[in-house]
Design an enzyme around this catalytic site. Sequence first.
Site, mmCIF file in Angstrom:
data_model
loop_
_atom_site.group_PDB
_atom_site.id
_atom_site.type_symbol
_atom_site.label_atom_id
_atom_site.label_comp_id
_atom_site.label_asym_id
_atom_site.label_seq_id
_atom_site.Cartn_x
_atom_site.Cartn_y
_atom_site.Cartn_z
ATOM 1 N N ALA A 77 46.093 35.239 39.987
ATOM 2 C CA ALA A 77 45.907 34.876 38.584
ATOM 3 C C ALA A 77 44.460 34.490 38.350
ATOM 4 O O ALA A 77 43.760 34.088 39.282
ATOM 5 C CB ALA A 77 46.812 33.704 38.242
ATOM 6 N N GLY A 115 49.266 35.967 42.615
ATOM 7 C CA GLY A 115 49.951 36.929 41.752
ATOM 8 C C GLY A 115 49.745 38.367 42.218
ATOM 9 O O GLY A 115 50.565 39.243 41.932
ATOM 10 N N GLU A 118 52.295 38.817 44.784
ATOM 11 C CA GLU A 118 53.601 38.789 44.110
ATOM 12 C C GLU A 118 53.922 40.136 43.452
ATOM 13 O O GLU A 118 55.058 40.586 43.466
ATOM 14 C CB GLU A 118 53.634 37.670 43.069
ATOM 15 C CG GLU A 118 53.650 36.289 43.709
ATOM 16 C CD GLU A 118 53.830 35.200 42.694
ATOM 17 O OE1 GLU A 118 52.898 34.979 41.906
ATOM 18 O OE2 GLU A 118 54.908 34.582 42.667
ATOM 19 N N GLU A 138 48.545 29.400 46.232
ATOM 20 C CA GLU A 138 48.708 28.556 45.043
ATOM 21 C C GLU A 138 48.744 27.060 45.345
ATOM 22 O O GLU A 138 48.208 26.248 44.593
ATOM 23 C CB GLU A 138 49.987 28.952 44.290
ATOM 24 C CG GLU A 138 49.872 30.222 43.469
ATOM 25 C CD GLU A 138 50.113 31.488 44.269
ATOM 26 O OE1 GLU A 138 50.142 31.410 45.520
ATOM 27 O OE2 GLU A 138 50.270 32.561 43.661
HETATM 28 N N1 COA Z 1 40.367 33.661 39.245
HETATM 29 C C1 COA Z 1 39.163 33.573 38.657
HETATM 30 N N2 COA Z 1 38.006 33.754 39.317
HETATM 31 C C2 COA Z 1 38.076 34.029 40.611
HETATM 32 C C3 COA Z 1 39.295 34.117 41.298
HETATM 33 C C4 COA Z 1 40.485 33.934 40.546
HETATM 34 N N3 COA Z 1 41.676 34.035 41.112
HETATM 35 N N4 COA Z 1 39.060 34.396 42.585
HETATM 36 C C5 COA Z 1 37.736 34.479 42.707
HETATM 37 N N5 COA Z 1 37.135 34.255 41.523
HETATM 38 C C6 COA Z 1 35.707 34.306 41.223
HETATM 39 C C7 COA Z 1 34.922 33.178 41.883
HETATM 40 O O1 COA Z 1 34.910 32.026 41.067
HETATM 41 C C8 COA Z 1 33.554 33.791 42.027
HETATM 42 O O2 COA Z 1 32.957 33.749 40.761
HETATM 43 P P1 COA Z 1 31.378 33.484 40.631
HETATM 44 O O3 COA Z 1 30.723 34.629 41.352
HETATM 45 O O4 COA Z 1 31.145 33.449 39.173
HETATM 46 O O5 COA Z 1 31.133 32.178 41.299
HETATM 47 C C9 COA Z 1 33.863 35.256 42.318
HETATM 48 O O6 COA Z 1 35.190 35.472 41.837
HETATM 49 C C10 COA Z 1 33.826 35.613 43.793
HETATM 50 O O7 COA Z 1 34.632 34.690 44.504
HETATM 51 P P2 COA Z 1 34.180 34.041 45.890
HETATM 52 O O8 COA Z 1 35.195 33.033 46.254
HETATM 53 O O9 COA Z 1 32.770 33.596 45.799
HETATM 54 O O10 COA Z 1 34.254 35.313 46.839
HETATM 55 P P3 COA Z 1 34.731 35.411 48.335
HETATM 56 O O11 COA Z 1 34.577 36.830 48.684
HETATM 57 O O12 COA Z 1 34.071 34.366 49.159
HETATM 58 O O13 COA Z 1 36.288 35.041 48.328
HETATM 59 C C11 COA Z 1 38.578 35.134 47.527
HETATM 60 C C12 COA Z 1 37.202 35.860 47.633
HETATM 61 C C13 COA Z 1 39.455 36.015 46.676
HETATM 62 C C14 COA Z 1 39.168 34.934 48.917
HETATM 63 C C15 COA Z 1 38.379 33.754 46.892
HETATM 64 O O14 COA Z 1 37.638 33.900 45.709
HETATM 65 C C16 COA Z 1 39.658 33.066 46.544
HETATM 66 O O15 COA Z 1 40.270 32.459 47.388
HETATM 67 N N6 COA Z 1 40.084 33.167 45.265
HETATM 68 C C17 COA Z 1 41.246 32.476 44.799
HETATM 69 C C18 COA Z 1 42.510 33.208 45.161
HETATM 70 C C19 COA Z 1 43.700 32.458 44.623
HETATM 71 O O16 COA Z 1 43.835 31.277 44.786
HETATM 72 N N7 COA Z 1 44.587 33.203 43.966
HETATM 73 C C20 COA Z 1 45.748 32.615 43.407
HETATM 74 C C21 COA Z 1 45.428 32.109 42.064
HETATM 75 S S1 COA Z 1 46.830 31.326 41.329
#
Ligand code: COA
Length: 715
Positions: A77, A115, A118, A138
Amino acid sequence: MRLHKQRLEGKLMNQAQTVTYAVEDGVALIAVNNPPVNALAAGVREGIMECVMRANADAEVDAIVLLGEGKNFIAGADIRRLGSVRPVSTRKSAATLEASDKPVVAAMHGYALGGGLEHALACHYRIASPDARLGLPEVKLGIIPAGGGTQRLTRIAGPAASLDVILSGRHVGAEEAQRLGIVDAIVDGTDLRTAAIRFARGVASRRPLPRARDSAQGIELTEAEATALDAARKSITKKSRHLKAPAYALECVEAALTRPFDEGVALEEARFAELESSEESKALRYAFFAEREAAKIPGAESTGKAPRIRSAAVIGAGTMGSGIAMSYADAGIPVKVLEVTREALDRGMLRIRDTYAVRVKRGSLSQGEMDARLALIEGVQSYEAIADCDAVVEAVFERIDIKQEIFGRLDAVMKPGALLLTNSSAIDIDIMANATSRPQDVAGAHFFAPANVMKLCEVVRGSKTAPETVANAMKMARDMGKVCAVAGSCDGFAANRSRVPMMTEMMLMLEEGATPEQIDKVMVDFGYPMGPFAVNDISGLDVSYEGRKRRAAANPEYRKLHVPDRLVEMGRKGQKTGAGWYAYHDGDRTPHPDDVVKQVIAQVAAEFGIPQRTFTDEEILHRLLFASVNEACKILEEGKAYRVSDIDVMWLYGFGFPRHRGGLMYWADTVGAQAVWQQVTEWHERYGKRWQPGRLLGEIAAAGGALREAKGASL
Ligand code: COA
């Protein structure tokens, strides 16, 4: 047909940009394209639903593939939109995929999280490329999966694996996912898109379609699964007592075992709705973005573009040096450890070997992994041997003359452009930088002990440090698995400097009548895993003793901390001497309150005529943390940190501040800047200079604003 019973609600937004539809060889390809991580932003769920319906209505199509463009499948999400209204939920779009009459194959690469996973779990088949990382993180954001994830994963992988994945929030690699039954096939050597089309063609006519929701509930638990559930219950009660999400996740997994799918999903949805608006989730979401924000350097290139270092060196094989060397090796970066004498080098290498061996014994590392990491660490005795390294971190003890000499030697041997870093925790970076002819390449890389465990790396910028050097140091630390934040050069830099006032107040409250046990309990109740006195017994009371003596000698106004000084002088240095703030019996690590400490406190109080009183828990908490909030404001107003949230990142990753409180400054805002200022002002009148309110705190309080809205400084 299930699908036609569903109505597509909400207007299709941005579909052209974020979800695309194409047909190839009778297979509909639904591709999510929402850089950087394919988060489920507005329009994406709607786009997926629209495309599934289109494919079902398309006579040319026999099967469907859901995939992600760019580096990832779908990272979950859009976290920024949590807490706001979503026209279409993940539950609905996932249900549309599952209800499709034509088989749907999820083809995952990169991250398939939250998501995203999911949606994949709702597909009839799942394939992955070897680099795929799957997870339901989450809980780390204070919520639970709410797109049927708890129900489908439990039915697909069983309750023990499902709980492990959901409660840990960890990323599961493709191979493990296949072992757990989450992934049907791993695609190696072929492009995922092509392989997905082939796979989809292969299952196009297979019926009935495997739908996770149709797996019977009332799953018979194996003995191992029952034990795992029991262990999870106990661990949640013990470790997550401040958090609601883990307990709710467990409740939903249990519901998947006993209740029909739709009931389980309804429970999941209700619990999610409560969690989404909780203070705990808001704080955790704030922490997620604070961490990412801290990696950005105003005025410098994005750290993402900085080159990855391929070789490193560490000067000094003491506790910090060996911890830093292990951090490099843990990240797969070859590292040379330099000690000029054979004995010191042998001691350091032995410490490294022993530390890894303990992990192997505990089962958190395999013997093969230990050997591979040790093979990356080479002990050397000459500066010439490290000349070619991309980065060097000096980690010898804090003596200015020694550090100056080391940086002079580094300047003479290191290749042009090498990163010259110091792990100093207090000495002005300019002193080291000025010992070289390339001060622009010198910065601080302040790791926290134990360096191989603690996640924070405070990157310290001297007055001549080039922005690229800061960017490169940040990239290096991120590649080492660390979380970074930048500080300007000042006494203690930003992290330790903001923490010292808290440490001072905790000692001084003892003189007024509080006990170490009471203070520790307040902080544990607040959410710290351990109280500050128990932690001090582990790190050693003697660590700050010399520093205090130096400060007292240099500054006649310095308020001496008599209680810890006397304990150190009595030989009570913490766990390593069997006694410190607490007594430890026979090598046992359980702290026992000790009358000797009470006597020392009483003696100091009597000697200095300090009136005794009782403290409420709230007063203890506020006195400890407000002192640090006030100092952090001074750090910010002096331009020694870029932003308020960077201080929070330092406290979260350097000092174990409870994450569900967001961070020191985020928490202060929950109390209110005005209330903090008022109390600080009152204590200034009562206790004098050390409580002088910071200008920034005063200004924000007067404006009725929030600390976290304060403008960042440029260093
Ligand atoms: N929603 C909104 N923005 C997100 C996002 C999400 N689920 N996941 C990543 N981003 C954004 C980050 O804020 C970052 O933005 P920025 O460049 O403006 O700072 C950009 O995407 C890149 O993310 P970053 O974490 O720096 O990259 P990474 O390659 O180190 O890690 C992930 C990638 C996907 C592992 C990590 O971003 C992450 O864990 N995201 C959350 C996943 C999550 O919790 N999903 C469930 C949500 S309910």
